[in-house]
Design an enzyme around this catalytic site. Structure first.
Site, short mmCIF file in Angstrom:
data_model
loop_
_atom_site.label_atom_id
_atom_site.label_comp_id
_atom_site.label_asym_id
_atom_site.label_seq_id
_atom_site.Cartn_x
_atom_site.Cartn_y
_atom_site.Cartn_z
N ARG A 166 -10.89 -2.04 -9.14
CA ARG A 166 -11.86 -2.21 -8.05
C ARG A 166 -13.07 -3.02 -8.53
NH1 ARG A 166 -9.46 2.80 -7.16
NH2 ARG A 166 -8.52 2.95 -5.08
N ASP A 218 -4.81 -2.31 -8.11
CA ASP A 218 -5.09 -1.56 -6.89
C ASP A 218 -5.24 -2.54 -5.74
OD1 ASP A 218 -6.09 0.60 -5.08
OD2 ASP A 218 -6.29 1.69 -6.96
N HIS A 252 -1.25 1.18 -2.66
CA HIS A 252 -2.34 0.49 -3.34
C HIS A 252 -1.91 -0.93 -3.73
CE1 HIS A 252 -5.06 4.00 -3.78
NE2 HIS A 252 -3.94 4.69 -3.83
N ASP A 286 0.68 7.69 -5.69
CA ASP A 286 -0.24 8.43 -4.82
C ASP A 286 -0.58 7.64 -3.56
OD1 ASP A 286 -1.57 6.60 -6.63
OD2 ASP A 286 -3.46 7.32 -5.77
N GLU A 287 -1.04 8.37 -2.57
CA GLU A 287 -1.69 7.83 -1.37
C GLU A 287 -0.90 6.69 -0.74
OE1 GLU A 287 -6.32 8.96 -1.99
OE2 GLU A 287 -5.66 7.14 -3.02
N TYR A 346 -14.07 13.94 -11.69
CA TYR A 346 -14.25 12.61 -11.09
C TYR A 346 -15.71 12.21 -11.25
CZ TYR A 346 -9.69 11.67 -8.93
OH TYR A 346 -8.37 11.36 -8.71
N PHE A 347 -15.96 11.29 -12.15
CA PHE A 347 -17.33 10.95 -12.48
C PHE A 347 -17.90 9.84 -11.59
CE2 PHE A 347 -17.18 12.52 -17.20
CZ PHE A 347 -16.89 13.79 -16.74
N TRP A 369 -13.67 6.09 -11.45
CA TRP A 369 -13.33 5.15 -10.38
C TRP A 369 -14.54 4.25 -10.14
CZ3 TRP A 369 -8.36 5.07 -9.50
CH2 TRP A 369 -7.60 6.23 -9.70
N GLU A 374 -15.76 2.05 -7.65
CA GLU A 374 -16.44 1.57 -6.46
C GLU A 374 -17.95 1.54 -6.65
OE1 GLU A 374 -12.82 3.88 -4.75
OE2 GLU A 374 -14.12 3.93 -6.52
#
Length: 545
Positions: A137, A166, A238, A302-303, A395-396, A445, A447
């Site tokens: 990302r 991704d 993704h 996933d997803e 999840y940082f 992650w 973003e």
């Protein structure tokens, strides 16, 4: 001895101290002695004879993988280790016993290079002590990856999970399919608006990728520091960046695809047909050959929005020819085919937990239950090794406080204390289920990680707490915050722009590429309840957020 982080299994304090002057001699088997030298770069230690050595290293396979014993007396330092990783970790412990200047890149005049006498006996609680870095990302240049490896090594973390592909970008060269990096590695703009706002974009092109030679360099650099690189190519969802380059691989091959310029998930999905499997196995082989020894390869799973598979007559006919009843079964079959190909190259497959819920995994597949301990327990009970990766507290990309003083995060809040209190193998689980938990990993992650300074802020000192629970095998000891406070001086010397325990510094609250956090938009405990509910569903591959 009482300020070490992560906390060793056993420490004994003796009387007096020993000096390890810059340029001192290290003796012992070359692989072990060289590992100690690499752990203490600023001192410029030299290999030599035991008669003149300030640090003597010996091999003791009986200690077990990554284990070591460190004894400091008036006549010098003695290290015994099972392998180079154990010797390296002994060197890192020795580094922490020296003044914080040992974490600088050059000698500081006037520093007294003495260490207190005593003894340390140590071994890891988990074999997988990981950090996940999303370079898809937001692309992070190679220098940031190498620096992350250095920081991981200093904290005895040993798995670097590189999220290389991704919807928002493909980040590795492919000589077999060059459009992957020529087209899929960049996007013309990136979304800047908050959730629920009218979409706004920066109109600044973003991109970058690692060459295969870069991967070779990164992997060799990591291996020398006891870190294993775990590549991830997330499939079959993704996939926007892949399909922007090679739309013929899509479940809807006649559509036009673009590298996604916003966050979130696209319904774009790879076809499960043989041509896609051949394509991916070729790309996986390129990445594996560049990295060298690849014990683990992550394929995501996933997803995934499987609607385009169900709507395709060709895919439905293929599904029927395989004797599969549903697109969920086809999803599981597709991942199994890829896992079998990786196994043929000597790599164990790693997946996110949706792939486990779909079923059909190879027994040796490692599951990362990001949606919580409940699905993790189911995977462990089914006989899969598990690496604990739950959104809370690992999840940082979530802010450390529900405060507008924080830089923008996905939600709030995950604190240092939350991470330190986490039990990767919960006591309530059965003993055989707990034994299946091979480790724990924090996720970065990207973003909300626009650059290396933001990476520092997100990763540390929460990464210090993650290192503590990963090494010790359970929640941090009561004295963790006291030891962490002392450890921050080492991070200062290293040059880490971490988040202070008291809150962000003025320039960390906003600036170039940094936006202020909007508290209350996403509460992490509400997210965890929602994810747990979704993990119960047979339609579990569908995006969760």
């Amino acid at each position: 001895m009482d300020h070490l982080l992560p906390r060793p299994r056993l420490t004994e304090t003796g009387a007096g101290s020993a000096e390890i002057a810059p340029g001192s001699v290290v003796s012992g088997p070359a692989p072990l002695a060289d590992a100690v030298r690499l752990a203490l770069p600023v001192l410029g230690l030299r290999p030599g004879d035991a008669a003149t050595a300030a640090v003597r290293v010996a091999e003791d396979p009986g200690l077990g993988p990554e284990a070591y014993a460190l004894t400091i007396a008036g006549d010098g330092v003695r290290i015994t280790a099972a392998d180079p990783a154990g010797a390296f970790y002994a060197g890192q412990t020795l580094r922490q016993l020296l003044p914080a200047e040992a974490f600088r890149s050059a000698l500081v005049p006037g520093t007294s290079w003495t260490v207190p006498c005593g003894r340390v006996e140590d071994a890891p609680g988990f074999s997988w002590r990981g950090a996940h870095l999303d370079v898809a990302r937001t692309f992070l240049p190679k220098r940031e990856v190498l620096r992350m490896i250095d920081l991981m090594a200093a904290h005895k973390l040993n798995r670097l999970h590189l999220h290389l592909a991704d919807d928002q970008g493909w980040r590795v060269e492919s000589r077999a399919f060059p459009l992957l990096h020529e087209v899929g590695s960049h996007r013309p703009r990136t979304i800047t608006s908050h959730r629920g706002e009218e979409p706004a974009f920066d109109d600044v092109p973003h991109g970058g990728h690692y060459t295969l030679a870069d991967l070779t360099e990164i992997a060799a650099y990591a291996r020398a520091r006891a870190v294993t690189v775990v590549p991830e190519i997330d499939v079959p969802g993704h996939a926007s960046a892949v399909l922007a380059a090679y739309p013929a691989l899509a479940a809807r091959p006649r559509e036009r695809y673009e590298v996604l310029d916003r966050w979130g998930i696209s319904p774009a999905i790879l076809s499960p047909l043989p041509a896609t499997v051949d394509f991916l196995t070729t790309v996986f082989a390129e990445i594996s050959d560049a990295l060298g020894d690849v014990p683990y390869f992550h394929i995501g799973g996933d997803e995934c929005v499987l609607d385009d598979w169900a709507a395709s007559a060709e895919i439905s006919a293929y599904q029927a020819s395989l004797g599969l009843e549903s697109v969920g079964d086809l999803h599981a079959w597709f991942l199994r085919r890829l896992a079998d190909a990786l196994a043929g190259r000597g790599s164990r497959t790693v997946v996110w937990d949706e792939a486990f819920v779909s079923g059909g995994l190879r027994p040796d597949t490692i599951v990362m239950p990001w949606r919580g301990e409940h699905v993790g327990r189911r995977a462990a009970a089914a006989g899969h090794d598990v690496v604990a990766t739950p959104v809370f507290p690992m999840y940082f990309d979530y802010a450390e406080a529900a405060s507008p003083e924080e830089p923008a995060g996905l939600g709030d809040a995950i604190t240092v204390a939350d991470v330190a209190a986490f039990a990767p193998a919960p006591p309530a689980w059965l003993e055989e289920e707990r034994a299946r938990v091979v480790g724990v990993q924090f996720q970065l992650w990207s973003e909300h990680i626009p650059d290396g300074r933001a990476l520092d802020y997100r990763a540390w000192p929460r990464g210090c707490a993650a290192a503590e629970i990963a090494w010790t095998g359970g929640p941090a000891a009561e004295d963790f915050l006291r030891r962490l406070d002392a450890h921050l001086a080492r991070l200062d010397a290293f040059g880490v722009e971490y988040r202070p325990l008291s809150g962000p510094r003025p320039w960390q609250r906003g600036g170039a590429g940094w936006r202020r956090h909007r508290p209350g938009d996403v509460a992490v405990q509400d997210v965890m309840r929602h994810l747990h509910e979704l993990s119960q569903s047979a339609d579990s591959t569908r995006p969760s957020m």
